[in-house]
Design a protein around this motif. Structure first.
Motif, mmCIF file in Angstrom:
data_model
loop_
_atom_site.group_PDB
_atom_site.id
_atom_site.type_symbol
_atom_site.label_atom_id
_atom_site.label_comp_id
_atom_site.label_asym_id
_atom_site.label_seq_id
_atom_site.Cartn_x
_atom_site.Cartn_y
_atom_site.Cartn_z
ATOM 1 N N ALA A 288 25.072 -12.978 -1.246
ATOM 2 C CA ALA A 288 26.127 -13.100 -0.586
ATOM 3 C C ALA A 288 25.674 -14.093 0.397
ATOM 4 N N LEU A 289 25.299 -14.350 1.102
ATOM 5 C CA LEU A 289 24.391 -15.748 2.116
ATOM 6 C C LEU A 289 25.042 -16.660 1.151
ATOM 7 N N SER A 290 24.469 -17.051 0.389
ATOM 8 C CA SER A 290 24.554 -18.202 -0.849
ATOM 9 C C SER A 290 26.219 -18.422 -1.052
ATOM 10 N N PHE A 291 26.886 -17.351 -1.347
ATOM 11 C CA PHE A 291 28.604 -17.151 -0.525
ATOM 12 C C PHE A 291 29.044 -17.941 0.505
ATOM 13 N N LEU A 292 28.214 -17.221 1.229
ATOM 14 C CA LEU A 292 29.069 -17.752 3.182
ATOM 15 C C LEU A 292 28.465 -19.023 3.018
ATOM 16 N N GLU A 293 27.502 -19.894 2.593
ATOM 17 C CA GLU A 293 26.459 -20.461 3.132
ATOM 18 C C GLU A 293 27.766 -21.523 2.663
ATOM 19 N N ILE A 294 27.815 -21.878 1.440
ATOM 20 C CA ILE A 294 29.149 -22.877 1.115
ATOM 21 C C ILE A 294 30.407 -22.718 1.607
ATOM 22 N N TRP A 295 31.027 -21.832 2.288
ATOM 23 C CA TRP A 295 32.033 -21.652 2.883
ATOM 24 C C TRP A 295 31.801 -21.958 5.017
ATOM 25 N N TYR A 296 30.234 -22.071 4.877
ATOM 26 C CA TYR A 296 30.210 -22.674 6.419
ATOM 27 C C TYR A 296 29.908 -23.783 6.466
ATOM 28 N N THR A 297 29.643 -24.491 5.721
ATOM 29 C CA THR A 297 29.527 -25.496 5.197
ATOM 30 C C THR A 297 30.780 -26.539 4.751
ATOM 31 N N PHE B 120 36.716 -21.244 11.296
ATOM 32 C CA PHE B 120 36.147 -21.188 10.039
ATOM 33 C C PHE B 120 34.618 -20.799 9.928
ATOM 34 N N PHE B 121 34.106 -22.156 10.954
ATOM 35 C CA PHE B 121 32.485 -22.427 11.154
ATOM 36 C C PHE B 121 32.098 -21.158 11.847
ATOM 37 N N HIS B 122 32.608 -20.392 12.703
ATOM 38 C CA HIS B 122 32.092 -19.038 13.867
ATOM 39 C C HIS B 122 31.988 -18.081 13.058
ATOM 40 N N SER B 123 33.587 -17.901 12.307
ATOM 41 C CA SER B 123 33.545 -16.385 11.624
ATOM 42 C C SER B 123 32.537 -16.575 10.479
ATOM 43 N N THR B 124 32.064 -17.596 9.233
ATOM 44 C CA THR B 124 31.005 -17.285 8.432
ATOM 45 C C THR B 124 30.082 -17.311 9.715
ATOM 46 N N GLY B 125 29.616 -18.144 10.321
ATOM 47 C CA GLY B 125 28.325 -18.089 11.231
ATOM 48 C C GLY B 125 28.121 -17.142 11.719
ATOM 49 N N ILE B 126 28.586 -16.013 12.369
ATOM 50 C CA ILE B 126 28.386 -14.693 12.282
ATOM 51 C C ILE B 126 28.430 -13.942 11.412
ATOM 52 N N ALA C 262 26.220 -31.944 -1.808
ATOM 53 C CA ALA C 262 26.489 -31.698 -2.350
ATOM 54 C C ALA C 262 25.475 -31.396 -3.187
ATOM 55 N N PHE C 263 24.537 -31.070 -2.556
ATOM 56 C CA PHE C 263 23.009 -30.069 -3.017
ATOM 57 C C PHE C 263 22.687 -28.353 -2.782
ATOM 58 N N ILE C 264 23.974 -28.262 -1.185
ATOM 59 C CA ILE C 264 24.245 -27.325 -0.646
ATOM 60 C C ILE C 264 25.019 -26.898 -1.764
ATOM 61 N N VAL C 265 26.130 -26.803 -1.555
ATOM 62 C CA VAL C 265 27.840 -26.341 -3.016
ATOM 63 C C VAL C 265 27.185 -25.911 -4.387
ATOM 64 N N ALA C 266 25.644 -26.265 -4.618
ATOM 65 C CA ALA C 266 25.504 -27.173 -5.839
ATOM 66 C C ALA C 266 24.265 -25.571 -6.582
ATOM 67 N N GLY C 267 23.324 -25.827 -5.222
ATOM 68 C CA GLY C 267 22.065 -24.928 -5.007
ATOM 69 C C GLY C 267 22.582 -23.154 -4.776
ATOM 70 N N ASN C 268 23.986 -23.171 -3.786
ATOM 71 C CA ASN C 268 24.231 -21.981 -3.725
ATOM 72 C C ASN C 268 24.975 -21.163 -4.772
ATOM 73 N N LEU C 269 25.679 -21.796 -5.128
ATOM 74 C CA LEU C 269 26.371 -21.760 -6.388
ATOM 75 C C LEU C 269 25.447 -21.622 -7.716
ATOM 76 N N VAL C 270 24.619 -22.292 -7.634
ATOM 77 C CA VAL C 270 23.789 -21.954 -8.922
ATOM 78 C C VAL C 270 22.173 -20.329 -8.516
ATOM 79 N N ILE C 271 22.824 -20.050 -7.810
ATOM 80 C CA ILE C 271 22.175 -19.077 -6.748
ATOM 81 C C ILE C 271 23.285 -17.774 -7.467
ATOM 82 N N LEU C 272 23.490 -18.490 -6.634
ATOM 83 C CA LEU C 272 25.034 -17.106 -7.443
ATOM 84 C C LEU C 272 25.289 -17.164 -8.625
#
Length: 322
Positions: A65-74, A103-109, A36-46
């Motif tokens: 862009a990194l924050s956007f990817l982090e949301i989908w990565y997790t 999706f885990f590897h595509s967002t990670g790469i 929840a913190f990862i999603v909320a924190g990155n949404l705040v930055i976005l």
């Protein structure tokens, strides 16, 4: 009659989760909070970067862009982990496993490529400050970001397609908390081709990681060389502070990735496999919003400004209702 431990690749069962209900709840609660913190924190930055025009600079475009990817990565792995902790049936379909891996590897790469682009951006900003605005234009910044995503989403496709053609005629118990290349490949019918392809996958990951690390390392050699030439301590501190956040995120993310994908023939216990997987799948994204919100003065000030505006808005709303 077919044994329940045999499969024709219809589903895999995660066997790394605790079987005790109490232990599952103990793991579920912090994992839910972290997600929840990862999603909320990155949404705040976005949101903060989008709402403040003075933050529409290459560095903050890359951060958003990194924050956007982090949301989908997790999101590729954590919701399934959470549901597995609360469910007696800790299984995932074969197609679901392939999608999770993709999706885990595509967002990670994509993140790896983006962190490399961010290192290049910091190198230009510090080593060529006069030419930086003409080189790192909004167009180039957008092109780099899109190229990182395209590279990330194309690179794992051949491996995923190849794994989808493999026969899985052995145990369907996946000794991991998520679908990843090596744990899944170990369940394939062990013929010479599978063993060779595991080694090929190892080499591919090694080349990807070492290339990114070398490019970032060379960027920081140039950055450090320039910083050491700055005469004033204040100037050196200011120059280095612009890339500290990126360096911390790079070390956190790549440290756990290296332990996972540069092991080659080395093997870890199930405990350490799980701990390392959690480190790069959950803990690294957890620290990113903290690092960028605490270390970036502009983001902190923008957050304070919007919190102040929200307080004033709700104060007036409450007074009008009275």
């Amino acid at each position: 009659m077919e044994s329940p431990s045999r499969t024709t690749a219809q589903k895999f069962i995660f066997s790394a989760f605790p079987y005790s209900w109490v232990k599952s709840i103990v793991c579920f609660v912090p994992l839910l909070f972290i997600y929840a913190f990862i999603v909320a924190g990155n949404l705040v930055i976005l949101t903060i970067v989008q709402l403040n025009t003075h933050l529409h600079t290459p560095m903050y475009v890359f951060i958003s862009a990194l924050s956007f990817l982090e949301i989908w990565y997790t999101t590729a792995t954590t919701p399934k982990m959470l549901s597995s902790l609360l469910s007696e049936r800790r299984s995932i379909s074969f197609n679901g496993c392939l999608l999770q891996m993709y999706f885990f590897h595509s967002t990670g790469i994509s993140e790896v490529c983006l962190l490399t682009a961010m290192a290049f951006d910091r190198y230009l900003a510090i080593c060529s400050p006069l030419h930086y605005p003409t080189i790192m234009t909004p167009k180039l910044c957008t092109q780099l970001t899109l190229s990182c995503c395209v590279c990330g989403f194309i690179t794992p496709l051949p491996e995923i397609v190849w794994i989808s053609t493999l026969p899985f005629c052995g145990s369907n118990h996946l000794e991991h908390i998520l679908c990843d290349f090596l744990p899944v490949l170990r369940l394939a019918c062990t013929d010479t081709r599978a063993i060779v392809m595991i080694q090929v996958v190892d080499v591919i990951h090694a080349v990807e990681i070492i290339t990114a690390v070398m490019l970032i390392f060379m960027s920081y050699i140039g950055i450090v060389a320039v910083i050491l030439c700055i005469r004033s301590s204040g100037g050196r501190r200011k120059a280095f502070s612009t890339c500290v956040s990126h360096l911390i995120v790079f070390l956190l993310f790549f440290g756990s990735v290296v332990l996972t994908y540069l092991r080659f023939s080395a093997t870890y216990s199930l405990f350490w496999d799980t701990a390392i997987a959690l480190a790069f799948a959950v803990l690294s994204p957890f620290f990113n919003p903290i690092i960028y919100s605490l270390r970036k003065k502009e983001i902190k000030e923008a957050i304070k400004k919007h919190i102040g505006q929200a307080k004033i808005f709700f104060f007036h709303k409450t007074r009008d209702l009275k």
